[in-house]
Design a protein around this motif. Structure first.
Motif, PDB file in Angstrom:
ATOM      1  N   LEU A  42      -6.887  -6.070  45.533  1.00 16.52           N
ATOM      2  CA  LEU A  42      -7.586  -5.933  44.250  1.00 16.52           C
ATOM      3  C   LEU A  42      -8.453  -7.163  43.972  1.00 16.52           C
ATOM      4  CD1 LEU A  42      -7.663  -3.796  42.047  1.00 16.52           C
ATOM      5  CD2 LEU A  42      -5.695  -4.904  40.966  1.00 16.52           C
ATOM      6  N   VAL A  43      -7.896  -8.330  44.205  1.00 18.28           N
ATOM      7  CA  VAL A  43      -8.658  -9.567  43.996  1.00 18.28           C
ATOM      8  C   VAL A  43      -9.875  -9.588  44.919  1.00 18.28           C
ATOM      9  CG1 VAL A  43      -8.601 -12.077  44.286  1.00 18.28           C
ATOM     10  CG2 VAL A  43      -6.688 -10.907  43.166  1.00 18.28           C
ATOM     11  N   MET A  44      -9.660  -9.245  46.195  1.00 21.38           N
ATOM     12  CA  MET A  44     -10.781  -9.250  47.149  1.00 21.38           C
ATOM     13  C   MET A  44     -11.824  -8.217  46.762  1.00 21.38           C
ATOM     14  SD  MET A  44      -8.988  -9.800  50.875  1.00 21.38           S
ATOM     15  CE  MET A  44     -10.578 -10.048  51.703  1.00 21.38           C
ATOM     16  N   PHE A  45     -11.368  -7.053  46.307  1.00 16.46           N
ATOM     17  CA  PHE A  45     -12.307  -5.997  45.910  1.00 16.46           C
ATOM     18  C   PHE A  45     -13.202  -6.470  44.767  1.00 16.46           C
ATOM     19  CE2 PHE A  45     -13.144  -2.706  42.723  1.00 16.46           C
ATOM     20  CZ  PHE A  45     -14.002  -1.892  43.438  1.00 16.46           C
ATOM     21  N   GLU A  62      -1.995 -10.949  33.349  1.00 19.36           N
ATOM     22  CA  GLU A  62      -2.542 -10.347  32.132  1.00 19.36           C
ATOM     23  C   GLU A  62      -3.969  -9.837  32.334  1.00 19.36           C
ATOM     24  OE1 GLU A  62      -1.038 -13.325  32.282  1.00 19.36           O
ATOM     25  OE2 GLU A  62       0.859 -12.523  31.537  1.00 19.36           O
ATOM     26  N   ASN A  63      -4.703 -10.430  33.279  1.00 20.80           N
ATOM     27  CA  ASN A  63      -6.092 -10.023  33.512  1.00 20.80           C
ATOM     28  C   ASN A  63      -6.222  -8.826  34.440  1.00 20.80           C
ATOM     29  OD1 ASN A  63      -7.144 -11.998  31.878  1.00 20.80           O
ATOM     30  ND2 ASN A  63      -7.408 -13.480  33.547  1.00 20.80           N
ATOM     31  N   PHE A  64      -5.102  -8.409  35.017  1.00 23.93           N
ATOM     32  CA  PHE A  64      -5.167  -7.328  36.013  1.00 23.93           C
ATOM     33  C   PHE A  64      -4.327  -6.114  35.631  1.00 23.93           C
ATOM     34  CE2 PHE A  64      -6.480 -11.096  38.203  1.00 23.93           C
ATOM     35  CZ  PHE A  64      -7.443 -10.680  39.103  1.00 23.93           C
ATOM     36  N   ARG A  65      -3.772  -6.131  34.436  1.00 24.30           N
ATOM     37  CA  ARG A  65      -2.848  -5.049  34.073  1.00 24.30           C
ATOM     38  C   ARG A  65      -3.555  -3.696  33.921  1.00 24.30           C
ATOM     39  NH1 ARG A  65       2.263  -6.201  33.103  1.00 24.30           N
ATOM     40  NH2 ARG A  65       2.891  -8.312  32.521  1.00 24.30           N
ATOM     41  N   THR A  66      -4.757  -3.710  33.405  1.00 23.75           N
ATOM     42  CA  THR A  66      -5.460  -2.444  33.158  1.00 23.75           C
ATOM     43  C   THR A  66      -6.887  -2.523  33.688  1.00 23.75           C
ATOM     44  OG1 THR A  66      -6.455  -3.029  31.036  1.00 23.75           O
ATOM     45  CG2 THR A  66      -4.156  -2.259  30.979  1.00 23.75           C
ATOM     46  N   VAL A  67      -7.480  -1.359  33.838  1.00 19.09           N
ATOM     47  CA  VAL A  67      -8.880  -1.288  34.275  1.00 19.09           C
ATOM     48  C   VAL A  67      -9.770  -2.003  33.260  1.00 19.09           C
ATOM     49  CG1 VAL A  67     -10.804   0.296  34.682  1.00 19.09           C
ATOM     50  CG2 VAL A  67      -8.519   0.839  35.578  1.00 19.09           C
ATOM     51  N   VAL A  68      -9.472  -1.818  31.982  1.00 20.30           N
ATOM     52  CA  VAL A  68     -10.279  -2.449  30.929  1.00 20.30           C
ATOM     53  C   VAL A  68     -10.208  -3.971  31.048  1.00 20.30           C
ATOM     54  CG1 VAL A  68     -10.426  -2.839  28.436  1.00 20.30           C
ATOM     55  CG2 VAL A  68     -10.103  -0.520  29.330  1.00 20.30           C
ATOM     56  N   LEU A  69      -8.999  -4.494  31.249  1.00 16.29           N
ATOM     57  CA  LEU A  69      -8.840  -5.952  31.342  1.00 16.29           C
ATOM     58  C   LEU A  69      -9.546  -6.515  32.575  1.00 16.29           C
ATOM     59  CD1 LEU A  69      -5.098  -6.231  30.256  1.00 16.29           C
ATOM     60  CD2 LEU A  69      -7.076  -7.125  29.010  1.00 16.29           C
ATOM     61  N   MET A  70      -9.504  -5.772  33.666  1.00 18.38           N
ATOM     62  CA  MET A  70     -10.210  -6.238  34.869  1.00 18.38           C
ATOM     63  C   MET A  70     -11.719  -6.219  34.651  1.00 18.38           C
ATOM     64  SD  MET A  70      -8.005  -4.788  38.121  1.00 18.38           S
ATOM     65  CE  MET A  70      -7.021  -3.463  37.425  1.00 18.38           C
TER      66      MET A  70
END
Lengths: 87, 379
Positions: A42-45, A62-70
């Motif tokens: 996910l980070v690499m993507f 906390e920054n990766f929990r949801t699509v919105v947060l990402m």
């Protein structure tokens, strides 16, 4: 832009976990299918797709929990790049 | 080369010559003595092999991952113990480069690039396997002036000679990674000897007894994100082991082709027997296929493509199991000579078995790769 970013992120996750249904504001970690391997992917993507590098201080669960947060993370990185805070 | 100066860009022909003249002829002796001479460590530094992927300002040459894989293949052809040292050193160096602070980079990267300081990757514990990656045994407790580290690690490649240890430990916020100088008070290093393979990789058991670290020892984010630090390092290690396994296949092939070209049985050369030719053909095919899988994984790394994670799993799975088969066949081809100390194939056989265990065992890989296959089918 925000909607496109969300679409890209959602598509990536959905391709990795077909059959799982989730909304943009649903905690994907709470769904129980995220492991460290996928977190790395996910980070690499995000870094490759949106041309950014996620700094240590932003690499929080906390920054990766949801699509919105990402998507918000991507937005912050873009704004930081525009302001010259990152190269 | 001194710390901070730019290494010459190593080329494969030079590395191959180095392996032929200064590594392969001595690999059996190093295995027996369970040690890589310090001079070899220096030669690797002169050739710029400790951190060639680093940028020039950190002492590297900005080498791409495909080329790095080919170099680790070449070193693995000569000696898997030397390649193992490069593997863990690469994992530590890349971690400092990617996740370390500017201060950590300035402190460690030039010495890591030159090889004056070796890095060791400390994940596996006496009671917790690396495959589990549960680090409940070793703890780091935050105090006002830093951290206090307690616990034990085992099977640490290069641990006997490492200058800096990348240690994974449980903290209040979850697993975290720390950079620990090996000579720090409270760090005790004990050699692990009489291992099956890669016997010269200077394995160690390392105890941490109330090791007091400054706040700057933490590398990368703590807690959840440390899993990303660990996964990234293991991915690179897996890539190096896959590449080194290609080197083992090449060494098994070279030894088998040479032996069967001069050994006679049943009135003719062994090389003329169909069963021998079948094994040689399988080795050639395995070498080529494994190398292509490694190259694809390396290409994806260079592109920053997340598909490299799974491509590396596949490359390591194929290359390590193929290396074990090739080395086994090489011993079989050599007959009784293959079981003795006069030919390199017994060492290749022992080393190849280790490749099926380290950086993700064959069984863990089968779980992971099959998971991906089922996801692909479900799409």
């Amino acid at each position: 832009m925000a909607q496109d970013v969300r679409d890209d992120i959602r598509s990536f996750i959905a391709a990795k976990f077909p059959g799982m249904s989730f909304t943009d504001d649903e905690d994907i970690f709470a769904l129980g299918f995220v492991n460290s391997l996928f977190a790395m992917e996910l980070v690499m993507f995000i870094e490759k797709t949106f041309g950014t590098k996620i700094p240590n201080e932003e690499l929080r669960l906390e920054n990766f929990r949801t699509v919105v947060l990402m998507a918000e993370l991507v937005q912050r990185r873009a704004e930081a790049a525009e302001s010259g805070a990152v190269t | 080369m001194t710390a901070g100066t730019r290494a010459a860009i190593p080329d494969l022909a030079t590395i191959a010559r180095f392996v032929d003249e200064e590594v392969a002829p001595y690999a059996d002796e190093w295995e027996r003595t369970e040690k890589i001479p310090a001079e070899v460590q220096g030669r690797l530094g002169e050739l710029g092999l400790w951190g060639p992927f680093l940028p020039a300002e950190s002492g590297g040459t900005g080498m791409d991952m495909v080329t790095l894989g080919r170099i680790h293949e070449e070193i693995g052809r000569g000696c898997s113990s030397v390649r193992s040292l490069l593997t863990v050193h690469t994992m530590v160096t890349a971690t400092v480069q990617r996740w370390g602070s500017a201060e950590q980079g300035e402190r460690w990267l030039p010495a890591l690039a030159a090889g004056g300081t070796l890095g060791a990757f400390c994940l596996t514990e006496p009671e917790f396997s690396g495959s589990d990656a549960t680090v409940a045994g070793t703890t780091a407790v935050a105090e006002s002036d830093g951290w206090v580290l307690n616990g034990a690690k085992k099977w640490i490649t290069g641990g006997q000679r490492a200058g800096v240890l990348l240690v994974f430990a449980e903290t209040e916020s979850g697993m975290s990674a720390f950079l620990v100088p090996a000579d720090h008070p409270g760090v005790r290093v004990s050699p692990v000897s009489r291992v099956l393979g890669t016997a010269a990789s200077m394995l160690a058991a390392i105890e941490f007894d109330h090791v007091r670290l400054g706040p700057d020892a933490l590398v990368g984010p703590p807690g959840w994100a440390a899993g990303t630090v660990m996964t990234g390092a293991l991915d690179l290690g897996r890539y190096s082991v896959a590449s080194g396994s290609v080197g083992i296949i090449r060494a098994a092939l070279d030894a088998s082709a040479a032996y069967t070209s001069q050994r006679r049985a049943g009135g003719g050369l062994l090389r003329d027997q169909p069963q021998i030719r079948a094994k040689i053909s399988e080795m050639v095919t395995a070498r080529n296929a494994a190398r292509l899988l490694c190259a694809e994984a390396g290409r994806l790394k260079d592109a920053g493509d997340p598909a490299t994670i799974m491509a590396t799993w596949v490359a390591k799975y194929f290359a390590s199991t193929a290396a074990a088969r090739a080395a086994s066949d090489a011993v079989q081809i050599h007959g009784a000579n293959g079981c003795g100390p006069d030919y390199p194939v017994a060492r290749l056989y022992r080393d190849a078995k280790v490749m099926e265990i380290i950086e993700g065992s064959t069984q863990i890989q089968e779980l992971t790769i099959a998971d991906e296959a089922y996801r692909e089918v479900a799409r």
